[in-house]
Design a protein around this motif. Structure first.
Motif, PDB file in Angstrom:
ATOM      1  N   SER A   1       0.820  -1.209   0.000  1.00 46.03           N
ATOM      2  CA  SER A   1       0.000   0.000   0.000  1.00 46.03           C
ATOM      3  C   SER A   1       0.853   1.257   0.000  1.00 46.03           C
ATOM      4  CB  SER A   1      -0.934   0.007   1.211  1.00 46.03           C
ATOM      5  OG  SER A   1      -0.187   0.024   2.413  1.00 46.03           O
TER       6      SER A   1
ATOM      7  N   VAL B   1      -5.289  -3.040  -5.846  1.00 50.09           N
ATOM      8  CA  VAL B   1      -5.937  -2.845  -4.545  1.00 50.09           C
ATOM      9  C   VAL B   1      -6.602  -4.130  -4.054  1.00 50.09           C
ATOM     10  CG1 VAL B   1      -7.957  -1.743  -3.495  1.00 50.09           C
ATOM     11  CG2 VAL B   1      -6.216  -0.351  -4.624  1.00 50.09           C
TER      12      VAL B   1
ATOM     13  N   VAL C   1      -3.875  -6.131  -2.191  1.00 51.69           N
ATOM     14  CA  VAL C   1      -3.180  -5.559  -1.041  1.00 51.69           C
ATOM     15  C   VAL C   1      -3.929  -5.933   0.230  1.00 51.69           C
ATOM     16  CG1 VAL C   1      -2.490  -3.395   0.068  1.00 51.69           C
ATOM     17  CG2 VAL C   1      -2.224  -3.672  -2.390  1.00 51.69           C
TER      18      VAL C   1
ATOM     19  N   PRO D   1      -5.085  -2.010   2.417  1.00 55.88           N
ATOM     20  CA  PRO D   1      -5.005  -0.714   1.741  1.00 55.88           C
ATOM     21  C   PRO D   1      -5.581   0.390   2.623  1.00 55.88           C
ATOM     22  CG  PRO D   1      -6.800  -2.019   0.829  1.00 55.88           C
ATOM     23  CD  PRO D   1      -6.062  -2.922   1.776  1.00 55.88           C
TER      24      PRO D   1
ATOM     25  N   ILE E   1     -11.660   0.205  -1.495  1.00 54.49           N
ATOM     26  CA  ILE E   1     -10.696   0.156  -0.392  1.00 54.49           C
ATOM     27  C   ILE E   1     -11.435   0.115   0.949  1.00 54.49           C
ATOM     28  CG2 ILE E   1      -8.913   1.484   0.816  1.00 54.49           C
ATOM     29  CD1 ILE E   1      -7.948   2.456  -1.925  1.00 54.49           C
TER      30      ILE E   1
END
Length: 246
Positions: free
Chosen positions: A173, A202, A205, A208, A243
Motif C-alpha cells: 500500500s 488494490v 493488497v 489498503p 478500499i
C-alpha cells in the motif's frame, strides 16, 4: 542522514536518541489501539542507523511481514506493522545542498543506472529488489514535488510508472499512497490506464489505506474538470469504496 517515520499522511522526524512507540501518552508516538502495548517498541536513532527493539509487546512488531525477534536494524523503505498501524521508515540526506545537487540529476537523466537495474528486477518479478534500488530516489522525487521544486514532466511519468509497477509487484500500500500523494501535488486526475491497474492491485493488497486517496479526491473536487476527467474522478471514488470495503 535524516530519518522520518511515515504514518498514513504524517511524516514524523526522528531525532538522534530513543523514540518510543506505544499506547502510553508518554511515548513519542502514542497509538490509541488495543493491540498496541503501553510501551510497545523503541527506535534507537544515530546519525547513520536506526535500530528497532520490541519491548516485550503482547502482539509483537513485524518488519516487511516478518516478526522481529528483539532487535533489528532498519533501512530506508522498511515497513513496520505495530498493532493495526503500518509505518514506513524513510532516510534522506540531511544537507540541503546535497538534495539540491541530486534534483537536477533526477530531472535530466531520469533514474539512470538504478532505473535500468530496477527494470531488470521488475521483469524478473523481483519487486522487493526494484524497491531497494530506486525506492529512495522515488521518495526524493515526491519530496521535491511536495516542496515545490520543479520536476520535468517526463520524470514525473517515470516516477509514477515505477511506483505503479513496484506496487503491482510487491502488493504494498505504500506505493499506492505514493501515487495519490504525487497526483495530489500535481492537482490533476491520474491517467485512465493507471486507475484500471490500481483496481487490480488494490484487490491484492492486504491492508489498503484510504487516507491518501481521500485527500487526493478532496483536491480534485475543487477543480473545474471536463467530462473525461469527471469520469476519472468517479472511477477514483469507486476505488475509494473498494478500499473501504476491504
Amino acid at each position: 542522514m535524516r530519518y522520518t517515520l511515515r504514518l498514513q499522511q504524517q511524516d514524523i522526524d526522528l531525532a538522534e536518541g530513543d523514540f518510543l512507540i506505544g499506547r502510553a501518552v508518554t511515548c513519542q508516538l502514542s497509538l490509541d489501539d488495543p493491540m498496541v502495548s503501553r510501551n510497545h517498541a523503541r527506535l534507537r536513532i544515530t546519525e547513520t542507523a536506526v535500530v528497532l527493539e520490541d519491548l516485550g509487546s503482547r502482539n509483537g512488531v513485524k518488519v516487511n511481514g516478518e516478526r522481529v525477534d528483539r532487535q533489528r536494524s532498519l533501512v530506508h523503505g522498511d515497513q513496520l506493522v505495530i498493532g493495526s498501524h503500518e509505518l514506513v521508515l524513510l532516510a534522506r540526506r540531511d544537507l540541503a545542498a546535497d538534495t539540491l545537487v541530486q534534483t537536477p540529476e533526477i530531472d535530466r537523466a531520469g533514474f539512470g543506472l538504478m532505473g535500468a537495474l530496477a527494470d531488470k528486477a521488475l521483469a524478473l518479478g523481483r519487486g522487493d529488489e526494484a524497491e531497494r534500488l530506486i525506492g529512495q530516489q522515488l521518495d526524493q522525487a515526491l519530496s521535491d514535488a511536495e516542496s515545490g521544486r520543479s520536476i520535468e514532466p517526463e520524470n514525473v511519468e517515470r516516477a509514477t510508472a515505477y511506483a505503479l509497477r513496484i506496487a503491482a509487484a510487491t502488493q504494498s500500500s505504500r506505493w499506492i499512497d505514493f501515487l495519490f500523494r504525487f497526483y495530489t501535488v500535481l492537482k490533476r486526475p491520474c491517467p485512465a490506464p493507471m486507475v484500471d491497474e490500481l483496481y487490480t492491485i488494490v484487490r491484492k493488497v492486504q491492508r489498503p489505506s484510504p487516507g491518501a486517496l481521500r485527500t487526493y479526491l478532496a483536491v480534485l473536487r475543487t477543480l473545474e474538470l471536463g467530462p473525461a476527467d469527471r469520469f476519472l474522478v468517479s472511477r477514483l471514488e469507486g476505488l475509494e469504496r473498494l478500499i473501504g470495503a476491504r
